[in-house]
Design a protein around this motif. Sequence first.
Motif, PDB file in Angstrom:
ATOM      1  N   GLY A   1      37.591  29.960  31.033  1.00  0.00           N
ATOM      2  CA  GLY A   1      37.057  30.891  29.961  1.00  0.00           C
ATOM      3  C   GLY A   1      35.983  31.852  30.456  1.00  0.00           C
ATOM      4  N   VAL A   2      35.977  32.098  31.814  1.00  0.00           N
ATOM      5  CA  VAL A   2      34.928  33.012  32.492  1.00  0.00           C
ATOM      6  C   VAL A   2      35.650  34.246  32.800  1.00  0.00           C
ATOM      7  CG1 VAL A   2      33.420  31.039  33.109  1.00  0.00           C
ATOM      8  CG2 VAL A   2      34.970  32.088  34.473  1.00  0.00           C
ATOM      9  N   GLY A   3      35.034  35.326  33.263  1.00  0.00           N
ATOM     10  CA  GLY A   3      35.286  36.747  33.759  1.00  0.00           C
ATOM     11  C   GLY A   3      36.031  36.354  35.353  1.00  0.00           C
ATOM     12  N   VAL A   4      36.951  37.094  35.387  1.00  0.00           N
ATOM     13  CA  VAL A   4      37.600  36.920  36.996  1.00  0.00           C
ATOM     14  C   VAL A   4      36.522  37.537  38.057  1.00  0.00           C
ATOM     15  CG1 VAL A   4      39.342  37.731  38.420  1.00  0.00           C
ATOM     16  CG2 VAL A   4      39.899  37.269  35.951  1.00  0.00           C
ATOM     17  N   SER A   5      35.858  38.598  37.729  1.00  0.00           N
ATOM     18  CA  SER A   5      35.093  38.992  38.628  1.00  0.00           C
ATOM     19  C   SER A   5      33.787  38.036  38.823  1.00  0.00           C
ATOM     20  CB  SER A   5      34.603  40.344  38.124  1.00  0.00           C
ATOM     21  OG  SER A   5      35.444  41.299  38.105  1.00  0.00           O
ATOM     22  N   TRP A   6      33.134  37.627  37.714  1.00  0.00           N
ATOM     23  CA  TRP A   6      32.433  36.578  37.742  1.00  0.00           C
ATOM     24  C   TRP A   6      32.624  35.357  38.729  1.00  0.00           C
ATOM     25  CZ3 TRP A   6      30.948  31.600  37.068  1.00  0.00           C
ATOM     26  CH2 TRP A   6      29.835  31.203  37.255  1.00  0.00           C
ATOM     27  N   TYR A   7      33.762  34.721  38.308  1.00  0.00           N
ATOM     28  CA  TYR A   7      34.420  33.595  39.263  1.00  0.00           C
ATOM     29  C   TYR A   7      34.590  34.152  40.821  1.00  0.00           C
ATOM     30  CZ  TYR A   7      36.880  29.929  41.105  1.00  0.00           C
ATOM     31  OH  TYR A   7      37.249  28.783  41.895  1.00  0.00           O
ATOM     32  N   THR A   8      35.035  35.261  40.954  1.00  0.00           N
ATOM     33  CA  THR A   8      35.358  35.669  42.374  1.00  0.00           C
ATOM     34  C   THR A   8      33.802  35.874  43.015  1.00  0.00           C
ATOM     35  OG1 THR A   8      37.215  37.228  41.660  1.00  0.00           O
ATOM     36  CG2 THR A   8      36.112  37.576  43.782  1.00  0.00           C
TER      37      THR A   8
END
Length: 284
Positions: free
Chosen positions: A55-62
């Motif tokens: 449930g987090v943003g893809v950019s943030w997890y990247t």
Amino acid sequence: MGSETSAAKRLRREELRDFLRARRARISPADVGLVSSGQRRTPGLRREEVAQLAGVGVSWYTWLEQGRDINVSADVLEAIGRALQLNETERAHLFVLAGLNPPRSHQVRTAPVSPELRRLIDGWNPRPAILRDRYWNLLAFNDATRLVFGYDDSDHNCLTTFFTNARYRDMHTEWAEIAPVVVAAYRADVAYSPADPGFQRVIGELSSASTEFAELWARHDVAAPTQGMKAVRHPEAGDLIFDKTTLALIDQPDWHLEFYNPRPGTGTAERLDWLTRSSALASA
């Protein structure tokens, strides 16, 4: 980790990067209920799938997986841990690599006291030794604890014994001064899991059994546990003064061993030897 050097911080984030990649690679889409589509060049989940599950943003997890210097909350790390199906040890490792203190586990692992632990506790005779859990429930104690502190088979919790075992109380000449500190230390332990029914059971039962405890508990005082000293006035051996050392078990972190060692220069060791010999002769 405010005192961490820039080099140490960089190495920790590199470890975080490699750890997340390795955990992601071991999980297939089917393991987490996702439908796999298209040809996959590498095994495991894609970054966007982990982000979706957490449930987090893809950019943030990247950015997190790349080891960038970003702020991370405990709630988000918990979500990522669930998405990657981390066990308790791996979850704690994730928190450390992200620069946060691992939260205390809410799961209480129950296990019998091993023969090795019992031999260690019994081997501490003629000095007292106690094994207790997170609720201060007594899991095991040796014969010296019975002889020196007046414990018996009816004693099941250290805090309850402190307030309700008359023989134990009578041996503490400064019991009234010690009691507030003992209750404050227990409240500090409860704060980690305030809704835990194990803690609530001890508090409720003891509040009904002891007005003294109920009054002290209502103060909301808190104190850190200390290694400290324990002094008792034994009815037969006189004044006994011990250095108390508390150790946590690495494989049962909610269990604590308390070892009591005669304080040098107090005559406690000699009086303890006399008490042990006298007790052996009386029971022979």
